[in-house]
Design a protein around this motif. Structure first.
Motif, short mmCIF file in Angstrom:
data_model
loop_
_atom_site.label_atom_id
_atom_site.label_comp_id
_atom_site.label_asym_id
_atom_site.label_seq_id
_atom_site.Cartn_x
_atom_site.Cartn_y
_atom_site.Cartn_z
N ALA A 50 0.84 -1.19 0.00
CA ALA A 50 0.00 0.00 0.00
C ALA A 50 0.87 1.24 0.00
N ILE A 51 0.29 2.33 -0.49
CA ILE A 51 1.01 3.59 -0.56
C ILE A 51 0.06 4.74 -0.27
N VAL A 64 6.49 -10.34 0.80
CA VAL A 64 7.08 -9.64 -0.35
C VAL A 64 8.08 -8.58 0.07
N LYS A 65 8.22 -8.36 1.35
CA LYS A 65 9.12 -7.31 1.83
C LYS A 65 10.54 -7.57 1.37
N GLY A 66 11.17 -6.55 0.83
CA GLY A 66 12.53 -6.69 0.33
C GLY A 66 12.62 -7.12 -1.12
N ARG A 67 11.49 -7.58 -1.68
CA ARG A 67 11.48 -8.02 -3.09
C ARG A 67 10.61 -7.13 -3.96
N PHE A 68 9.52 -6.60 -3.39
CA PHE A 68 8.58 -5.77 -4.15
C PHE A 68 8.72 -4.32 -3.71
N THR A 69 8.48 -3.41 -4.66
CA THR A 69 8.50 -1.98 -4.36
C THR A 69 7.30 -1.31 -5.00
N ILE A 70 6.54 -0.61 -4.17
CA ILE A 70 5.38 0.14 -4.67
C ILE A 70 5.79 1.60 -4.86
N SER A 71 5.23 2.22 -5.88
CA SER A 71 5.50 3.64 -6.13
C SER A 71 4.30 4.23 -6.86
#
Length: 127
Positions: A50-51, A64-71
């Motif tokens: 979420a963002i 998914v922490k450390g592998r996925f990036t939301i922007s």
């Protein structure tokens, strides 16, 4: 009303990467907290990331922490999910969601907390 359209899904080998996009139209995108969720066959829809409206606050599921990036790019009315080091267990239909909020730093992790949903994009990770 907010209309959401996801794209970028596909078939990838384990260890590979994909970048999902979610384009929004309708109500002012910059007023919405946004999220990514996924649903695998036979399983409930689950939170991925979420963002906040401003993009300054983000949150990730432990899986998914450390592998996925939301922007997000408010000028383009689009959010993204960069997915690296993909695993077969990441296979699912990925959905983006929107929730109009007042706070610039608020993000939402609950499925029930969102008002608008896209149609989803399939991500398949082969072993």
């Amino acid at each position: 009303q907010v209309q959401l359209v996801e794209s970028g899904g596909g078939l990838v080998q384990a260890g590979g990467s994909l970048r999902l996009s979610c384009a929004a139209s309708g109500r002012t995108f910059s007023n919405c907290a946004m999220g990514w969720f996924r649903q695998a066959p036979g399983k409930e829809r689950e939170f991925v990331s979420a963002i906040s409206r401003s993009g300054g606050s983000t949150n990730y599921a432990d899986a998914v922490k450390g592998r996925f990036t939301i922007s997000r790019d408010n000028a383009k009315n689009t959010i993204y999910l960069q997915m690296n080091s993909l695993k077969p267990e990441d296979t699912a239909v990925y959905y983006c969601a929107a929730r109009p909020v007042l706070s610039r730093n608020y993000y939402e992790t609950r499925t029930s907390g969102y008002d608008y949903w896209g149609q989803g994009t399939q991500v398949t990770v082969s072993s």
